[in-house]
Design a protein around this motif. Structure first.
Motif, PDB file in Angstrom:
ATOM      1  N   TYR A   1       0.801  -1.218   0.000  1.00  0.00           N
ATOM      2  CA  TYR A   1       0.000   0.000   0.000  1.00  0.00           C
ATOM      3  C   TYR A   1       0.841   1.279   0.000  1.00  0.00           C
ATOM      4  CZ  TYR A   1      -3.970  -3.069   1.015  1.00  0.00           C
ATOM      5  OH  TYR A   1      -4.928  -4.049   0.961  1.00  0.00           O
ATOM      6  N   ASP A   2       1.953   1.270   0.727  1.00  0.00           N
ATOM      7  CA  ASP A   2       2.789   2.481   0.760  1.00  0.00           C
ATOM      8  C   ASP A   2       3.313   2.817  -0.640  1.00  0.00           C
ATOM      9  OD1 ASP A   2       2.409   2.818   3.452  1.00  0.00           O
ATOM     10  OD2 ASP A   2       4.285   1.863   4.047  1.00  0.00           O
ATOM     11  N   ARG A   3       3.780   1.793  -1.334  1.00  0.00           N
ATOM     12  CA  ARG A   3       4.295   2.011  -2.684  1.00  0.00           C
ATOM     13  C   ARG A   3       3.166   2.431  -3.617  1.00  0.00           C
ATOM     14  NH1 ARG A   3       8.256  -2.375  -5.293  1.00  0.00           N
ATOM     15  NH2 ARG A   3       9.486  -1.533  -3.566  1.00  0.00           N
ATOM     16  N   ALA A   4       2.021   1.769  -3.474  1.00  0.00           N
ATOM     17  CA  ALA A   4       0.874   2.119  -4.320  1.00  0.00           C
ATOM     18  C   ALA A   4       0.474   3.578  -4.110  1.00  0.00           C
ATOM     19  CB  ALA A   4      -0.304   1.197  -4.007  1.00  0.00           C
ATOM     20  N   MET A   5       0.424   4.007  -2.857  1.00  0.00           N
ATOM     21  CA  MET A   5       0.019   5.389  -2.578  1.00  0.00           C
ATOM     22  C   MET A   5       1.024   6.387  -3.145  1.00  0.00           C
ATOM     23  SD  MET A   5      -1.880   5.496   1.144  1.00  0.00           S
ATOM     24  CE  MET A   5      -0.638   4.622   2.084  1.00  0.00           C
ATOM     25  N   ALA A   6       2.294   6.023  -3.131  1.00  0.00           N
ATOM     26  CA  ALA A   6       3.309   6.917  -3.708  1.00  0.00           C
ATOM     27  C   ALA A   6       3.088   7.072  -5.213  1.00  0.00           C
ATOM     28  CB  ALA A   6       4.705   6.381  -3.420  1.00  0.00           C
ATOM     29  N   TYR A   7       2.843   5.949  -5.894  1.00  0.00           N
ATOM     30  CA  TYR A   7       2.567   6.011  -7.339  1.00  0.00           C
ATOM     31  C   TYR A   7       1.293   6.810  -7.618  1.00  0.00           C
ATOM     32  CZ  TYR A   7       6.046   2.326  -8.362  1.00  0.00           C
ATOM     33  OH  TYR A   7       7.205   1.592  -8.515  1.00  0.00           O
ATOM     34  N   TYR A   8       0.228   6.481  -6.868  1.00  0.00           N
ATOM     35  CA  TYR A   8      -1.044   7.163  -7.098  1.00  0.00           C
ATOM     36  C   TYR A   8      -0.924   8.665  -6.842  1.00  0.00           C
ATOM     37  CZ  TYR A   8      -3.692   2.723  -7.240  1.00  0.00           C
ATOM     38  OH  TYR A   8      -4.203   1.496  -7.562  1.00  0.00           O
ATOM     39  N   SER A   9      -0.227   9.034  -5.770  1.00  0.00           N
ATOM     40  CA  SER A   9      -0.130  10.454  -5.407  1.00  0.00           C
ATOM     41  C   SER A   9       0.605  11.250  -6.482  1.00  0.00           C
ATOM     42  CB  SER A   9       0.574  10.603  -4.054  1.00  0.00           C
ATOM     43  OG  SER A   9      -0.202  10.017  -3.028  1.00  0.00           O
ATOM     44  N   GLU A  10       1.685  10.673  -7.007  1.00  0.00           N
ATOM     45  CA  GLU A  10       2.404  11.361  -8.082  1.00  0.00           C
ATOM     46  C   GLU A  10       1.532  11.436  -9.337  1.00  0.00           C
ATOM     47  OE1 GLU A  10       6.548  11.207 -10.721  1.00  0.00           O
ATOM     48  OE2 GLU A  10       6.181   9.663  -9.192  1.00  0.00           O
ATOM     49  N   GLY A  11       0.855  10.317  -9.635  1.00  0.00           N
ATOM     50  CA  GLY A  11      -0.032  10.302 -10.806  1.00  0.00           C
ATOM     51  C   GLY A  11      -1.178  11.277 -10.660  1.00  0.00           C
ATOM     52  N   LEU A  12      -1.705  11.419  -9.430  1.00  0.00           N
ATOM     53  CA  LEU A  12      -2.815  12.338  -9.164  1.00  0.00           C
ATOM     54  C   LEU A  12      -2.386  13.784  -9.401  1.00  0.00           C
ATOM     55  CD1 LEU A  12      -5.669  12.913  -8.080  1.00  0.00           C
ATOM     56  CD2 LEU A  12      -4.696  12.869  -5.769  1.00  0.00           C
ATOM     57  N   ALA A  13      -1.212  14.132  -8.901  1.00  0.00           N
ATOM     58  CA  ALA A  13      -0.725  15.507  -9.072  1.00  0.00           C
ATOM     59  C   ALA A  13      -0.606  15.861 -10.558  1.00  0.00           C
ATOM     60  CB  ALA A  13       0.618  15.677  -8.373  1.00  0.00           C
ATOM     61  N   ILE A  14      -0.118  14.898 -11.349  1.00  0.00           N
ATOM     62  CA  ILE A  14       0.040  15.153 -12.787  1.00  0.00           C
ATOM     63  C   ILE A  14      -1.316  15.224 -13.469  1.00  0.00           C
ATOM     64  CG2 ILE A  14       0.950  14.214 -14.951  1.00  0.00           C
ATOM     65  CD1 ILE A  14       3.211  12.935 -13.302  1.00  0.00           C
ATOM     66  N   ALA A  15      -2.224  14.292 -13.121  1.00  0.00           N
ATOM     67  CA  ALA A  15      -3.557  14.283 -13.739  1.00  0.00           C
ATOM     68  C   ALA A  15      -4.290  15.587 -13.457  1.00  0.00           C
ATOM     69  CB  ALA A  15      -4.358  13.090 -13.216  1.00  0.00           C
ATOM     70  N   GLU A  16      -4.176  16.095 -12.228  1.00  0.00           N
ATOM     71  CA  GLU A  16      -4.831  17.357 -11.886  1.00  0.00           C
ATOM     72  C   GLU A  16      -4.195  18.517 -12.652  1.00  0.00           C
ATOM     73  OE1 GLU A  16      -4.478  17.145  -7.584  1.00  0.00           O
ATOM     74  OE2 GLU A  16      -6.648  16.811  -7.431  1.00  0.00           O
ATOM     75  N   LYS A  17      -2.868  18.483 -12.800  1.00  0.00           N
ATOM     76  CA  LYS A  17      -2.173  19.539 -13.555  1.00  0.00           C
ATOM     77  C   LYS A  17      -2.621  19.549 -15.013  1.00  0.00           C
ATOM     78  CE  LYS A  17       2.518  21.106 -14.736  1.00  0.00           C
ATOM     79  NZ  LYS A  17       3.974  20.866 -14.538  1.00  0.00           N
ATOM     80  N   LEU A  18      -2.838  18.338 -15.571  1.00  0.00           N
ATOM     81  CA  LEU A  18      -3.257  18.236 -16.969  1.00  0.00           C
ATOM     82  C   LEU A  18      -4.752  18.490 -17.163  1.00  0.00           C
ATOM     83  CD1 LEU A  18      -1.308  14.991 -18.000  1.00  0.00           C
ATOM     84  CD2 LEU A  18      -0.734  17.345 -18.651  1.00  0.00           C
ATOM     85  N   GLY A  19      -5.487  18.544 -16.054  1.00  0.00           N
ATOM     86  CA  GLY A  19      -6.938  18.685 -16.164  1.00  0.00           C
ATOM     87  C   GLY A  19      -7.618  17.415 -16.624  1.00  0.00           C
ATOM     88  N   HIS A  20      -6.971  16.266 -16.383  1.00  0.00           N
ATOM     89  CA  HIS A  20      -7.512  14.962 -16.785  1.00  0.00           C
ATOM     90  C   HIS A  20      -8.447  14.486 -15.677  1.00  0.00           C
ATOM     91  CE1 HIS A  20      -8.011  11.091 -18.493  1.00  0.00           C
ATOM     92  NE2 HIS A  20      -6.915  11.078 -19.229  1.00  0.00           N
TER      93      HIS A  20
END
Length: 279
Positions: free
Chosen positions: A34-53
């Motif tokens: 879960y810790d690794r998953a949350m790290a991946y998701y959190s980075e992906g979330l920041a990018i998705a929000e930046k892109l407006g996806h």
């Protein structure tokens, strides 16, 4: 995915990077990292929000909510689900709205907030029915049945569980069939329909073994042990509980271990009471 994200980073393609991060998060999530998953998701979330996806943003928020729920961090889970719902309601993505409502319902159910859970499930069911999403309908029928059972509404529980089981059989979804059989067995046992309970639980146990799902096997063995104890088949009850306990220990599943030990204690009490009555 690891090779893909390296290339995506070299290309500085944010959309691809976010895509690979989500997939890496799912992989880690599926094996309990879960810790690794949350790290991946959190980075992906920041990018998705930046892109407006927004669709990807909602998916990631939902996945993070599930992890927090699994970790017992219900407030964080609720926060992520509600953020995700806000996003998908804004874009009118009906299927994602239904899935997130199911997540909100499951969280409320885990907290014992059954009326809130029921409300979320019913809204999700309405959407799933409009979409013709039969698999989701089956899952929602299961949870509506469980909630109704916990609220003492046995007629509603019976209707939802039987309707859902019929649908799950049509869809040929053995795992959800197994879960319906488990709760139908428990419901029938509670209502005193012991032969019906045994039929559901034995079929569910066979299905769970065919699926190689020791967690579901354990749960069915537990209920078969309870049923046998109710019928004063004490040796049979003891055998079910012992098998369930061994499996729970193999799984290192503390909740199952505690529940089985408690039921074994109740069995010992029943045996003592019968011995005193006979003497």
């Amino acid at each position: 995915y690891q090779e893909g994200i390296i290339i995506a980073r070299q290309l500085q393609d944010l959309d691809l990077i976010s895509h690979f991060l989500v997939n890496l998060g799912v992989n880690s999530d599926n094996i309990g990292e879960y810790d690794r998953a949350m790290a991946y998701y959190s980075e992906g979330l920041a990018i998705a929000e930046k892109l407006g996806h927004r669709e990807r943003t909602a998916h990631i928020l939902s996945n993070l909510g599930v992890i927090f729920g699994n970790l017992g961090q219900y407030d964080k889970a609720e926060s992520h689900y509600k953020r995700g719902l806000s996003v998908v309601r804004a874009i009118g993505h009906q299927e994602l709205i239904a899935h997130l409502l199911q997540n909100v319902g499951e969280l409320a159910e885990a907290r014992g907030q059954y009326e809130e859970a029921r409300s979320s499930y019913l809204e999700a069911l309405s959407l799933a029915t409009e979409l013709g999403h039969r698999k989701l309908i089956a899952h929602l029928r299961l949870h509506l049945g469980i909630v109704a059972y916990n609220q003492g509404n046995l007629e509603d529980a019976d209707r939802n569980l039987h309707d859902g089981l019929d649908l799950a059989r049509e869809l040929q979804r053995p795992e959800i069939i197994c879960r319906f059989l488990l709760f139908l067995g428990a419901l029938a046992e509670y209502k005193g329909n012991y032969s019906e309970a045994a039929k559901h639980l034995q079929e569910g146990l066979t299905t769970a073994k065919d699926l190689n799902r020791p967690d579901l096997v354990t749960h069915h063995l537990l209920h078969l042990g309870i049923l046998a104890r109710t019928l004063r088949q004490l040796e049979e009850s003891s055998a079910y509980f012992e098998e369930a306990l061994n499996l729970a220990r193999t799984l290192s599943h503390d909740w199952y271990i505690c529940i089985v030990l408690a039921e074994q204690g109740n069995l010992r009490l029943k045996e003592s009471q019968l011995e005193l009555a006979e003497s």
